[in-house]
Design a protein around this motif. Sequence first.
Motif, PDB file in Angstrom:
ATOM      1  N   UNK A  79       5.214   9.696   2.472  1.00  0.00           N
ATOM      2  CA  UNK A  79       5.328  10.573   3.685  1.00  0.00           C
ATOM      3  C   UNK A  79       3.829  11.420   4.124  1.00  0.00           C
ATOM      4  N   UNK A  80       3.347  11.665   2.855  1.00  0.00           N
ATOM      5  CA  UNK A  80       2.055  12.418   2.971  1.00  0.00           C
ATOM      6  C   UNK A  80       0.863  11.650   3.565  1.00  0.00           C
ATOM      7  N   UNK A  81       1.207  10.391   3.712  1.00  0.00           N
ATOM      8  CA  UNK A  81       0.143   9.457   4.141  1.00  0.00           C
ATOM      9  C   UNK A  81      -1.021   8.913   3.165  1.00  0.00           C
ATOM     10  N   UNK A  82      -0.653   9.311   1.852  1.00  0.00           N
ATOM     11  CA  UNK A  82      -1.320   8.742   0.780  1.00  0.00           C
ATOM     12  C   UNK A  82      -0.709   7.489   0.242  1.00  0.00           C
ATOM     13  N   UNK A  83      -1.581   6.579  -0.307  1.00  0.00           N
ATOM     14  CA  UNK A  83      -1.066   5.457  -0.850  1.00  0.00           C
ATOM     15  C   UNK A  83      -1.232   5.401  -2.309  1.00  0.00           C
ATOM     16  N   UNK A  84      -0.213   5.170  -2.922  1.00  0.00           N
ATOM     17  CA  UNK A  84      -0.373   5.180  -4.555  1.00  0.00           C
ATOM     18  C   UNK A  84      -0.239   3.789  -5.224  1.00  0.00           C
ATOM     19  N   UNK A  85      -1.180   3.540  -5.956  1.00  0.00           N
ATOM     20  CA  UNK A  85      -0.955   2.284  -6.716  1.00  0.00           C
ATOM     21  C   UNK A  85       0.053   2.237  -7.788  1.00  0.00           C
ATOM     22  N   UNK A  86       0.956   1.233  -7.902  1.00  0.00           N
ATOM     23  CA  UNK A  86       1.968   1.418  -8.918  1.00  0.00           C
ATOM     24  C   UNK A  86       2.509   0.038  -9.137  1.00  0.00           C
ATOM     25  N   UNK A  87       3.269   0.065 -10.268  1.00  0.00           N
ATOM     26  CA  UNK A  87       4.142  -1.199 -10.491  1.00  0.00           C
ATOM     27  C   UNK A  87       5.383  -0.908  -9.670  1.00  0.00           C
ATOM     28  N   UNK A  88       5.763  -2.096  -9.494  1.00  0.00           N
ATOM     29  CA  UNK A  88       7.049  -2.165  -8.456  1.00  0.00           C
ATOM     30  C   UNK A  88       8.384  -2.986  -9.310  1.00  0.00           C
ATOM     31  N   UNK A  89       9.139  -2.318  -9.471  1.00  0.00           N
ATOM     32  CA  UNK A  89      10.300  -2.892  -9.947  1.00  0.00           C
ATOM     33  C   UNK A  89      11.260  -3.472  -8.908  1.00  0.00           C
ATOM     34  N   UNK A  90      11.808  -4.768  -8.870  1.00  0.00           N
ATOM     35  CA  UNK A  90      12.561  -5.364  -7.859  1.00  0.00           C
ATOM     36  C   UNK A  90      13.668  -6.409  -8.256  1.00  0.00           C
ATOM     37  N   UNK A  91      14.337  -6.818  -7.697  1.00  0.00           N
ATOM     38  CA  UNK A  91      15.089  -8.021  -8.080  1.00  0.00           C
ATOM     39  C   UNK A  91      14.245  -9.258  -7.591  1.00  0.00           C
TER      40      UNK A  91
END
Length: 122
Positions: A79-91
Amino acid sequence: MPTPPPVLTGSRCGACDNVAFPPADGCQRCGQRAMSTVPLSTSGRVWGHTVQRFAPKSPPYVPPADGFVPFAVGYVELAEGVKVEAVLDCVDFDELTGAEVELVATTPVPRFATRGVGGGAR
Ligand SMILES: [Zn+2]
């Protein structure tokens, strides 16, 4: 005492309100150095991602005990407008585009999961 929920810390510029992650000493937008640290939103939307289909170089990558499995990495826009590089867990990797995700861990790298997916429990 329950474990506190994970939260990422960013920096906010006192002059123009620009938020950065990881925290920066100087503002990337206006160059001011009036930065203060702020806790970031713990949920956001996947901005873009790719699927890591082979094991990264180790070290620094630490493969799971039961062997490498492909995983998604990408940017989560908060929401702050910043993009965070991350590992994404999903099905399913296909569900990630534009998906809402929640922060599930901050170390060794930020990790977000789609709703209903327990982080790192695979
Ligand atoms: Zn600024």
